[in-house]
Motif scaffolding. Structure first.
Motif, PDB file in Angstrom:
ATOM      1  N   ASP A  59       0.848  -1.181   0.000  1.00  0.00           N
ATOM      2  CA  ASP A  59       0.000   0.000   0.000  1.00  0.00           C
ATOM      3  C   ASP A  59       0.881   1.228   0.000  1.00  0.00           C
ATOM      4  OD1 ASP A  59      -2.607  -1.447   2.033  1.00  0.00           O
ATOM      5  OD2 ASP A  59      -2.466  -1.238  -0.136  1.00  0.00           O
ATOM      6  N   ASP A  60       0.315   2.333  -0.457  1.00  0.00           N
ATOM      7  CA  ASP A  60       1.033   3.551  -0.804  1.00  0.00           C
ATOM      8  C   ASP A  60       2.073   4.052   0.201  1.00  0.00           C
ATOM      9  OD1 ASP A  60      -0.397   3.931  -3.276  1.00  0.00           O
ATOM     10  OD2 ASP A  60      -2.123   4.312  -1.992  1.00  0.00           O
ATOM     11  N   ALA A  61       1.752   4.165   1.452  1.00  0.00           N
ATOM     12  CA  ALA A  61       2.693   4.757   2.399  1.00  0.00           C
ATOM     13  C   ALA A  61       3.261   3.747   3.377  1.00  0.00           C
ATOM     14  CB  ALA A  61       2.023   5.887   3.160  1.00  0.00           C
ATOM     15  N   THR A 125       7.291  18.526   2.373  1.00  0.00           N
ATOM     16  CA  THR A 125       8.323  18.866   1.402  1.00  0.00           C
ATOM     17  C   THR A 125       8.873  17.586   0.799  1.00  0.00           C
ATOM     18  OG1 THR A 125       8.929  20.813   2.682  1.00  0.00           O
ATOM     19  CG2 THR A 125      10.542  20.031   1.070  1.00  0.00           C
ATOM     20  N   CYS A 126       8.944  17.557  -0.524  1.00  0.00           N
ATOM     21  CA  CYS A 126       9.509  16.408  -1.224  1.00  0.00           C
ATOM     22  C   CYS A 126      11.026  16.480  -1.077  1.00  0.00           C
ATOM     23  CB  CYS A 126       9.094  16.428  -2.688  1.00  0.00           C
ATOM     24  SG  CYS A 126       9.647  14.991  -3.580  1.00  0.00           S
ATOM     25  N   VAL A 127      11.585  15.513  -0.371  1.00  0.00           N
ATOM     26  CA  VAL A 127      13.015  15.510  -0.059  1.00  0.00           C
ATOM     27  C   VAL A 127      13.835  14.971  -1.215  1.00  0.00           C
ATOM     28  CG1 VAL A 127      14.772  14.654   1.528  1.00  0.00           C
ATOM     29  CG2 VAL A 127      12.509  15.274   2.382  1.00  0.00           C
ATOM     30  N   LYS A 128      13.391  13.825  -1.772  1.00  0.00           N
ATOM     31  CA  LYS A 128      14.123  13.236  -2.888  1.00  0.00           C
ATOM     32  C   LYS A 128      13.257  12.217  -3.597  1.00  0.00           C
ATOM     33  CE  LYS A 128      16.444   9.508  -0.382  1.00  0.00           C
ATOM     34  NZ  LYS A 128      17.729   8.875  -0.133  1.00  0.00           N
ATOM     35  N   ARG A 135       9.455   6.031  -5.860  1.00  0.00           N
ATOM     36  CA  ARG A 135       8.656   6.805  -4.918  1.00  0.00           C
ATOM     37  C   ARG A 135       9.372   8.087  -4.500  1.00  0.00           C
ATOM     38  NH1 ARG A 135       7.022   1.656  -4.361  1.00  0.00           N
ATOM     39  NH2 ARG A 135       4.968   1.187  -3.513  1.00  0.00           N
ATOM     40  N   TYR A 136       8.553   9.034  -4.031  1.00  0.00           N
ATOM     41  CA  TYR A 136       9.087  10.264  -3.467  1.00  0.00           C
ATOM     42  C   TYR A 136       9.164  10.124  -1.958  1.00  0.00           C
ATOM     43  CZ  TYR A 136       8.215  12.648  -7.895  1.00  0.00           C
ATOM     44  OH  TYR A 136       8.230  13.030  -9.215  1.00  0.00           O
ATOM     45  N   ARG A 154       4.019   7.010  -3.778  1.00  0.00           N
ATOM     46  CA  ARG A 154       4.071   6.914  -5.235  1.00  0.00           C
ATOM     47  C   ARG A 154       3.832   8.291  -5.831  1.00  0.00           C
ATOM     48  NH1 ARG A 154       0.444   1.455  -5.445  1.00  0.00           N
ATOM     49  NH2 ARG A 154       2.093   0.109  -4.656  1.00  0.00           N
ATOM     50  N   PRO A 155       4.312   8.517  -7.057  1.00  0.00           N
ATOM     51  CA  PRO A 155       4.144   9.834  -7.686  1.00  0.00           C
ATOM     52  C   PRO A 155       2.689  10.310  -7.734  1.00  0.00           C
ATOM     53  CG  PRO A 155       5.738   8.582  -8.919  1.00  0.00           C
ATOM     54  CD  PRO A 155       5.160   7.645  -7.876  1.00  0.00           C
ATOM     55  N   PHE A 156       1.772   9.405  -7.970  1.00  0.00           N
ATOM     56  CA  PHE A 156       0.359   9.784  -8.037  1.00  0.00           C
ATOM     57  C   PHE A 156      -0.139  10.365  -6.725  1.00  0.00           C
ATOM     58  CE2 PHE A 156      -4.095   8.721  -7.286  1.00  0.00           C
ATOM     59  CZ  PHE A 156      -4.691   9.385  -8.345  1.00  0.00           C
TER      60      PHE A 156
END
Length: 161
Positions: A59-61, A125-128, A135-136, A154-156
């Motif tokens: 799952d996503d996170a 904040t998107c770190v990397k 994934r971000y 995930r990017p979405f």
């Protein structure tokens, strides 16, 4: 100056597919791949999409704690994806590709998370961009009663503000 894709600047780089309409879009949008080359006859990029097999889908996170705990010296998550992923090559119009690194350093709003639905709507904040996972890594500050934490999505699931 010309957009990155017109200059050929996305060849060999990680890209995110977005905005593809129809049934193909449902399958491709939000996927991460590597732009291999521009097919001049078709005017589309060949993109090698790395897909998870059923045994590696999470799952996503669900990688939230791994983002902090499991890093190699270069800062990328540990783990060998051999045998757990497959690739396929698709043709994508240039305007439907975004550089994966585009969101790094930007403020993002989390959306559509299933395993961690409590994080939907949070801003961080998107770190990397973690290429090996597609994934971000997003750093979330303390928000009301919610603690500060870092999650991989995930990017979405990361919408630029």
């Amino acid at each position: 100056s010309l957009p990155m894709w017109k200059e050929g600047g996305c060849v060999g780089k990680k890209v995110v597919v977005s905005g593809v309409a129809g049934a193909a879009g449902e399958d491709l949008n939000g996927k991460v791949g590597t732009a291999r080359r521009l097919d001049p006859a078709k005017g589309k990029f060949e993109v090698e999409i790395l897909e998870e097999t059923e045994e590696t889908k999470e799952d996503d996170a669900s990688l939230a704690n791994e983002a902090n705990d499991a890093k190699d010296p270069k800062g990328d998550p540990k783990g060998d994806p051999k045998g757990k992923t497959k690739t396929r090559t698709v043709l994508v119009p240039p305007k439907r590709l975004e550089l994966a690194e585009k969101l790094v350093g930007a403020q993002v709003k989390l959306r559509g998370l299933k395993a961690r639905a409590d994080l939907n709507g949070r801003i961080g904040t998107c770190v990397k961009f973690v290429a090996s996972r597609g994934r971000y890594e997003v750093s979330l500050g303390a928000d009301g009663g919610a603690p500060a934490e870092t999650v991989c999505v995930r990017p979405f699931n990361a919408q630029a503000l």
